[in-house]
Design a protein around this motif. Structure first.
Motif, mmCIF file in Angstrom:
data_model
loop_
_atom_site.group_PDB
_atom_site.id
_atom_site.type_symbol
_atom_site.label_atom_id
_atom_site.label_comp_id
_atom_site.label_asym_id
_atom_site.label_seq_id
_atom_site.Cartn_x
_atom_site.Cartn_y
_atom_site.Cartn_z
ATOM 1 N N PHE A 105 -0.778 2.239 -6.131
ATOM 2 C CA PHE A 105 -0.727 0.900 -6.715
ATOM 3 C C PHE A 105 -0.427 -0.097 -5.613
ATOM 4 O O PHE A 105 0.692 -0.538 -5.443
ATOM 5 C CB PHE A 105 0.346 0.829 -7.788
ATOM 6 N N SER A 106 -1.426 -0.468 -4.846
ATOM 7 C CA SER A 106 -1.158 -1.282 -3.675
ATOM 8 C C SER A 106 -2.385 -2.102 -3.322
ATOM 9 O O SER A 106 -3.468 -1.901 -3.863
ATOM 10 C CB SER A 106 -0.777 -0.388 -2.494
ATOM 11 N N GLY A 107 -2.189 -3.007 -2.389
ATOM 12 C CA GLY A 107 -3.311 -3.818 -1.935
ATOM 13 C C GLY A 107 -4.277 -3.002 -1.115
ATOM 14 O O GLY A 107 -3.921 -2.021 -0.497
ATOM 15 N N ARG A 108 -5.503 -3.410 -1.078
ATOM 16 C CA ARG A 108 -6.507 -2.667 -0.327
ATOM 17 C C ARG A 108 -6.297 -2.767 1.148
ATOM 18 O O ARG A 108 -5.903 -3.786 1.658
ATOM 19 C CB ARG A 108 -7.901 -3.173 -0.686
ATOM 20 N N ALA A 113 0.808 -1.217 0.000
ATOM 21 C CA ALA A 113 0.000 0.000 0.000
ATOM 22 C C ALA A 113 0.841 1.267 0.000
ATOM 23 O O ALA A 113 2.046 1.241 -0.214
ATOM 24 C CB ALA A 113 -0.964 -0.011 1.188
ATOM 25 N N SER A 114 0.179 2.368 0.235
ATOM 26 C CA SER A 114 0.851 3.664 0.248
ATOM 27 C C SER A 114 1.131 4.102 1.681
ATOM 28 O O SER A 114 0.487 3.651 2.632
ATOM 29 C CB SER A 114 -0.009 4.717 -0.462
ATOM 30 N N LEU A 115 2.090 4.988 1.822
ATOM 31 C CA LEU A 115 2.562 5.395 3.138
ATOM 32 C C LEU A 115 1.460 6.018 3.985
ATOM 33 O O LEU A 115 1.432 5.828 5.208
ATOM 34 C CB LEU A 115 3.728 6.375 2.967
ATOM 35 N N MET A 147 0.446 5.944 8.145
ATOM 36 C CA MET A 147 0.647 7.116 8.996
ATOM 37 C C MET A 147 -0.636 7.508 9.720
ATOM 38 O O MET A 147 -0.645 7.727 10.920
ATOM 39 C CB MET A 147 1.151 8.293 8.139
ATOM 40 N N TYR A 148 -1.736 7.606 8.969
ATOM 41 C CA TYR A 148 -2.981 8.063 9.592
ATOM 42 C C TYR A 148 -4.201 7.368 8.985
ATOM 43 O O TYR A 148 -5.322 7.846 9.105
ATOM 44 C CB TYR A 148 -3.135 9.581 9.456
ATOM 45 N N GLY A 149 -3.967 6.230 8.323
ATOM 46 C CA GLY A 149 -5.064 5.481 7.727
ATOM 47 C C GLY A 149 -5.375 4.212 8.501
ATOM 48 O O GLY A 149 -5.121 4.107 9.709
ATOM 49 N N ASP A 150 -5.887 3.215 7.768
ATOM 50 C CA ASP A 150 -6.359 2.006 8.427
ATOM 51 C C ASP A 150 -5.235 1.118 8.952
ATOM 52 O O ASP A 150 -5.497 0.172 9.698
ATOM 53 C CB ASP A 150 -7.251 1.207 7.470
ATOM 54 N N LYS A 151 -3.991 1.398 8.574
ATOM 55 C CA LYS A 151 -2.863 0.602 9.062
ATOM 56 C C LYS A 151 -1.964 1.411 10.001
ATOM 57 O O LYS A 151 -0.804 1.076 10.207
ATOM 58 C CB LYS A 151 -2.045 0.067 7.890
#
Length: 646
Positions: free
Chosen positions: A643-646, A404-406, A410-414
């Motif tokens: 361009f990454s996994g959901r 995924a993206s950074l 930082m402040y998303g679901d991961k």
């Protein structure tokens, strides 16, 4: 430092004594100084270690000149890269003497991380990054002589013709050097000219550099009997006086085509001297035509390729099949201009396919990305594998990034999944990728939309910069370009958002904001409600000024993973990248050096940006409707490059 300073002078005095005993009498080393520059940053190494490396580097360069029959030399004593070059018409003793004089002048830079000295007869440069591919920078300029030539108008015509021929011929000559003279018709006088490129650039790079030099030197010709154009990748000079011995001229005829000074050849020369823009346009047209040709065989794994080629021309049906008809279950992300899908090719390779919605802007983005990153290859930049353009369907095929993206970390679901070391590695890798775009690629590429969502993470959480749809080339004879704002508010430098001044310093500002996001786990544009309302950059400056750097650190991090000094150093690097005015910001290569060191970097605190808390509002009120639309559009543009996994 006083002891080290005396050591330098002692070392050089011994060097000069050796020269006087071992070399014959000098003729003319041409040590008239044209330019000198020092990096504004000092080395973070212990001064004695740095001096020892510099001395060893200089000794290696000098040995190549004094013992070999050459006029160009490079040397590396990591992290120091150095280059020196003499004009080919100098004798070996004169070349060595010119180099020694350049070394002496470079000592004035003390323990700066870089220095550059240019004489009529030679030049010397060292940096703490690999600059061998660079052909120009914003310091390129002309130096015009004060004397006029006899019958200046006639001399101008002759010198102009001579320079034209040198610009065309020199890139075709082995060693990229030519010296020529031409008698002035009816004047009983002679025009002399010299052209030279560094040997580590390509033929095209030499041509581009000399085109810039040729443009600069035109400012001298109308009124001066002599002139020089200096740049990091080439040197151009003309004069109505002797520059070199009569037996040092180069036969240009074999390299001009047509065997003489015909009108047809002059037209070709004029086209070549027109500048970098024409070259880039022709290159883009060539790449486009190549992409339309059918391939005899598949290119194979680009990571293992021994020769870089253009993007693969994928079939639309193959990509449609790979993405299961661009199905919702394969969708990785979406934005205002198109969506990104996960695809599995027939050979089993997993890719990311960007499908652009048809619009004039989408077409421009498509052309921009293909043109700019076809031959951009770096481990910290997303790799364009190919493209497809069937009618109105525009598709770009990229390597797939599973992590995924950074911004999601930082402040998303991961959020909270990255530890301190991983965050530092991401900062370091992003800096390396930007340094390549700005300084190590053969032209300077400004990304224009550096932000957390445009930094993708591979299987090992190494970063890759993505989305080049807004990228621009910086003309090599300009410090900046003026353009309407297109980017993402909260990451954009004030001088660009308000005044439209675009340079690589805009990316550096954005990088600084991204570093703050990585340290804090906060989105740059989010407002903090308690205890006071402020943006991330404003909060970071206040904490730094109050010597509470740890107050910025993401609370999801384990305090045992980092220490106060390390946090302070990373915060200082972020803040120095956001300084105003932009010339106070370091280059990305200097940022890489800062990140590589664990020693204190700044003697004085960085300067505070000119605006922080009301930044977004001021941008919106200071720009016109079209610029505001561009900014909101670019926000969507960036989001479909995840361009990454959901």
């Amino acid at each position: 430092m006083a002891v080290s300073g005396r050591w330098w002078w002692w070392w050089f005095a011994v060097l000069i004594m050796v020269v006087s005993l071992s070399e014959p009498a000098l003729a003319n080393p041409q040590t008239y100084q044209l330019a000198k520059g020092c990096s504004p940053y000092n080395t973070s190494d212990p001064p004695e270690d740095f001096v020892r490396k510099i001395n060893a580097t200089f000794a290696h360069l000098r040995n190549q000149f004094s013992r070999g029959n050459k006029s160009f030399a490079t040397a590396e004593h990591i992290p120091i890269y150095a280059m020196a070059q003499c004009r080919n018409y100098l004798s070996k003793p004169d070349c060595v003497a010119c180099f020694d004089a350049a070394v002496l002048v470079s000592r004035q830079c003390s323990i700066a991380t870089g220095a550059r000295v240019i004489f009529d007869g030679c030049f010397l440069r060292y940096e703490m990054n690999d600059f061998y591919n660079k052909i120009t920078d914003e310091g390129n300029r002309q130096i015009c002589g004060k004397r006029t030539a006899h019958n200046q108008d006639v001399f101008n015509t002759t010198a102009q013709q001579l320079l034209n021929e040198l610009v065309l011929a020199t890139p075709r000559i082995h060693g990229f050097f030519a010296a020529a003279k031409q008698e002035i018709s009816g004047g009983g006088a002679t025009a002399y000219a010299v052209a030279q490129c560094i040997e580590t650039i390509t033929q095209t790079g030499c041509m581009e550099c000399l085109a810039i030099a040729y443009s600069n030197i035109q400012n001298c010709l109308p009124k001066s009997g002599s002139g020089r154009a200096v740049d990091v990748g080439c040197f151009l000079r003309y004069s109505n006086k002797h520059i070199f011995a009569n037996n040092q001229t180069t036969n240009l005829a074999p390299f001009l085509g047509g065997g003489g000074r015909s009108g047809k050849k002059k037209a070709i020369i004029a086209g070549v001297a027109g500048g970098v823009g024409i070259i880039l346009v022709l290159a883009a047209l060539f790449l486009y035509q190549q992409s339309k040709k059918p391939k005899a065989a598949r290119r194979g794994d680009i990571l293992g390729a021994t020769q870089l080629r253009g993007p693969e021309n994928y079939g639309y049906k193959d990509l449609k099949t790979a993405t299961k008809g661009f199905s919702e279950e394969n969708k990785l992300g979406e934005g205002g201009f198109g969506d990104v899908y996960k695809g599995t090719l027939k050979n089993g390779d997993v890719v990311a396919v960007k499908k652009l919605v048809i619009s004039s802007r989408a077409k421009a983005d498509f052309d921009s990305e293909v043109r700019l990153i076809t031959n951009v290859h770096h481990r910290n930049l997303i790799r364009l594998l190919g493209c497809s353009a069937k009618g109105e369907e525009l598709l770009l095929v990229y390597e797939y990034m599973a992590n995924a993206s950074l911004d999601r970390y930082m402040y998303g679901d991961k959020r909270g999944m990255l530890n301190w070391k991983q965050r530092v590695d991401i900062i370091f890798g992003t800096a390396r990728g930007l340094a390549y775009l700005h300084e190590q690629f053969h032209v300077c590429i400004i990304h224009r939309d550096i932000k957390s969502s445009n930094i993708l993470l591979d299987d090992e959480f190494q970063p890759k910069i993505a989305d080049f749809g807004l990228a621009r080339l910086l003309p090599e004879n300009q410090s900046h370009v003026s353009t309407k704002f297109a980017g993402t508010l909260g990451y954009t430098a004030p001088e660009y958002a308000i005044h439209g001044h675009l340079s690589e310093k805009v990316d550096i500002y954005s990088f600084g904001v991204v570093v703050l996001e990585i340290l804090s786990g906060r989105r740059s544009s989010d407002m903090r409600v308690e205890p006071i309302t402020e943006y991330l950059l404003e909060q970071a400056w206040k904490l730094y000024e109050n010597e509470d750097c740890l107050g910025l650190v993401d609370k999801t991090l384990d305090p045992s993973e980092y220490n106060a000094e390390e946090v302070k150093r990373m915060l200082e690097i972020a803040l120095v990248c956001t300084q105003s005015p932009p010339n106070l910001r370091p280059s990305m290569s200097e940022v890489v050096i800062m990140l590589s060191s664990d020693r204190p970097i700044f003697q004085n605190k960085p300067n505070r940006p000119s605006m922080i808390s009301d930044f977004d509002q001021r941008v919106l009120t200071a720009t016109d409707t079209s610029a505001t639309t561009a900014s909101s559009t670019s926000h969507a543009t960036a989001s479909f490059s995840g361009f990454s996994g959901r």
